[in-house]
Design a protein around this motif. Structure first.
Motif, mmCIF file in Angstrom:
data_model
loop_
_atom_site.group_PDB
_atom_site.id
_atom_site.type_symbol
_atom_site.label_atom_id
_atom_site.label_comp_id
_atom_site.label_asym_id
_atom_site.label_seq_id
_atom_site.Cartn_x
_atom_site.Cartn_y
_atom_site.Cartn_z
ATOM 1 N N VAL A 45 0.847 -1.198 0.000
ATOM 2 C CA VAL A 45 0.000 0.000 0.000
ATOM 3 C C VAL A 45 0.879 1.243 0.000
ATOM 4 O O VAL A 45 1.784 1.380 0.817
ATOM 5 C CB VAL A 45 -0.946 0.012 1.218
ATOM 6 C CG1 VAL A 45 -1.769 1.299 1.239
ATOM 7 C CG2 VAL A 45 -1.862 -1.197 1.198
ATOM 8 N N ASN A 46 0.602 2.145 -0.935
ATOM 9 C CA ASN A 46 1.323 3.410 -1.084
ATOM 10 C C ASN A 46 0.355 4.557 -0.850
ATOM 11 O O ASN A 46 -0.745 4.561 -1.410
ATOM 12 C CB ASN A 46 1.877 3.533 -2.509
ATOM 13 C CG ASN A 46 2.874 2.453 -2.845
ATOM 14 O OD1 ASN A 46 4.059 2.638 -2.687
ATOM 15 N ND2 ASN A 46 2.384 1.295 -3.313
ATOM 16 N N VAL A 47 0.752 5.521 -0.050
ATOM 17 C CA VAL A 47 -0.015 6.745 0.131
ATOM 18 C C VAL A 47 0.704 7.806 -0.685
ATOM 19 O O VAL A 47 1.815 8.206 -0.354
ATOM 20 C CB VAL A 47 -0.090 7.166 1.613
ATOM 21 C CG1 VAL A 47 -0.885 8.457 1.752
ATOM 22 C CG2 VAL A 47 -0.706 6.058 2.451
ATOM 23 N N ASN A 72 -3.569 -3.517 -7.635
ATOM 24 C CA ASN A 72 -4.719 -4.248 -7.103
ATOM 25 C C ASN A 72 -5.900 -3.322 -6.848
ATOM 26 O O ASN A 72 -7.042 -3.706 -7.057
ATOM 27 C CB ASN A 72 -4.355 -4.953 -5.797
ATOM 28 C CG ASN A 72 -3.255 -5.971 -5.991
ATOM 29 O OD1 ASN A 72 -3.199 -6.652 -7.000
ATOM 30 N ND2 ASN A 72 -2.364 -6.050 -5.020
ATOM 31 N N ALA A 73 -5.614 -2.101 -6.362
ATOM 32 C CA ALA A 73 -6.686 -1.173 -6.020
ATOM 33 C C ALA A 73 -6.156 0.246 -5.950
ATOM 34 O O ALA A 73 -4.972 0.471 -5.686
ATOM 35 C CB ALA A 73 -7.314 -1.548 -4.679
ATOM 36 N N VAL A 74 -7.052 1.193 -6.193
ATOM 37 C CA VAL A 74 -6.761 2.616 -6.011
ATOM 38 C C VAL A 74 -7.943 3.210 -5.253
ATOM 39 O O VAL A 74 -9.098 2.895 -5.543
ATOM 40 C CB VAL A 74 -6.488 3.328 -7.359
ATOM 41 C CG1 VAL A 74 -7.647 3.183 -8.323
ATOM 42 C CG2 VAL A 74 -6.174 4.796 -7.154
ATOM 43 N N ARG A 75 -7.627 4.040 -4.245
ATOM 44 C CA ARG A 75 -8.668 4.602 -3.388
ATOM 45 C C ARG A 75 -8.413 6.079 -3.140
ATOM 46 O O ARG A 75 -7.264 6.500 -2.990
ATOM 47 C CB ARG A 75 -8.696 3.890 -2.037
ATOM 48 C CG ARG A 75 -9.032 2.430 -2.096
ATOM 49 C CD ARG A 75 -8.859 1.761 -0.735
ATOM 50 N NE ARG A 75 -9.176 0.363 -0.773
ATOM 51 C CZ ARG A 75 -8.311 -0.601 -1.090
ATOM 52 N NH1 ARG A 75 -7.062 -0.302 -1.373
ATOM 53 N NH2 ARG A 75 -8.700 -1.861 -1.107
ATOM 54 N N THR A 86 -13.430 3.706 -4.629
ATOM 55 C CA THR A 86 -12.509 2.591 -4.845
ATOM 56 C C THR A 86 -12.670 1.994 -6.232
ATOM 57 O O THR A 86 -13.790 1.771 -6.696
ATOM 58 C CB THR A 86 -12.759 1.477 -3.803
ATOM 59 O OG1 THR A 86 -12.657 2.039 -2.494
ATOM 60 C CG2 THR A 86 -11.771 0.348 -3.941
ATOM 61 N N ALA A 87 -11.543 1.728 -6.871
ATOM 62 C CA ALA A 87 -11.497 0.949 -8.114
ATOM 63 C C ALA A 87 -10.500 -0.178 -7.876
ATOM 64 O O ALA A 87 -9.449 0.034 -7.285
ATOM 65 C CB ALA A 87 -11.062 1.815 -9.288
ATOM 66 N N VAL A 108 -3.832 9.779 -2.864
ATOM 67 C CA VAL A 108 -4.375 8.542 -3.420
ATOM 68 C C VAL A 108 -3.688 7.352 -2.749
ATOM 69 O O VAL A 108 -2.469 7.361 -2.581
ATOM 70 C CB VAL A 108 -4.134 8.489 -4.950
ATOM 71 C CG1 VAL A 108 -4.712 7.229 -5.551
ATOM 72 C CG2 VAL A 108 -4.712 9.719 -5.633
ATOM 73 N N LEU A 109 -4.468 6.355 -2.357
ATOM 74 C CA LEU A 109 -3.915 5.105 -1.872
ATOM 75 C C LEU A 109 -3.854 4.150 -3.053
ATOM 76 O O LEU A 109 -4.874 3.894 -3.697
ATOM 77 C CB LEU A 109 -4.782 4.496 -0.767
ATOM 78 C CG LEU A 109 -4.497 4.969 0.655
ATOM 79 C CD1 LEU A 109 -4.798 6.425 0.831
ATOM 80 C CD2 LEU A 109 -5.231 4.128 1.650
#
Length: 126
Positions: A45-47, A72-75, A86-87, A108-109
């Motif tokens: 996970v990257n902020v 895997n995901a972007v939030r 969330t996508a 963005v996460l």
């Protein structure tokens, strides 16, 4: 803050970490002039706090740009609605969820399954 004075323990910020700040009302937190440099992502996970996302940029564009085999995901937190937009990437590599807008200056996460070096949002040169 208590009467405009910081309260609580003082602590050192760690490189590679982040600080989450919550306000009890609408507030602008000016972090100064941001650099439009490349972004390095770790596996996990990257902020990402970035002030140079392209105009009309969206979650699905970010997924396609970095690759659905990588992300895997972007939030993004929708503070007004009090929920996360969330996508995600499906098990067959298709984007699912909301194709929400990513503002020019946004936090963005991004959850990845491998590291990415020297990413420039809006560029397909990886």
């Amino acid at each position: 803050l208590s009467s405009g004075t910081p309260t609580g323990p003082n602590f050192a910020l760690q490189e590679g970490g982040f600080l989450w700040v919550e306000f009890d009302k609408a507030q602008v937190l000016d972090l100064g002039i941001g650099a439009c440099a490349e972004v390095d992502l770790i596996s996990g996970v990257n902020v990402v706090s970035f002030s140079c996302f392209p105009d009309d940029y969206s979650a699905y564009q970010l997924l396609a740009e970095l690759g659905t085999d990588t992300v895997n995901a972007v939030r993004v937190l929708d503070a007004k609605a009090g929920r996360w937009s969330t996508a995600v990437t499906s098990t067959v590599g298709n984007p699912l969820g909301e194709d929400f807008d990513i503002g020019r200056a946004e936090v963005v996460l991004i959850e990845t399954n491998r590291s990415v070096a020297d990413w420039v949002p809006g560029s397909t040169d990886l």
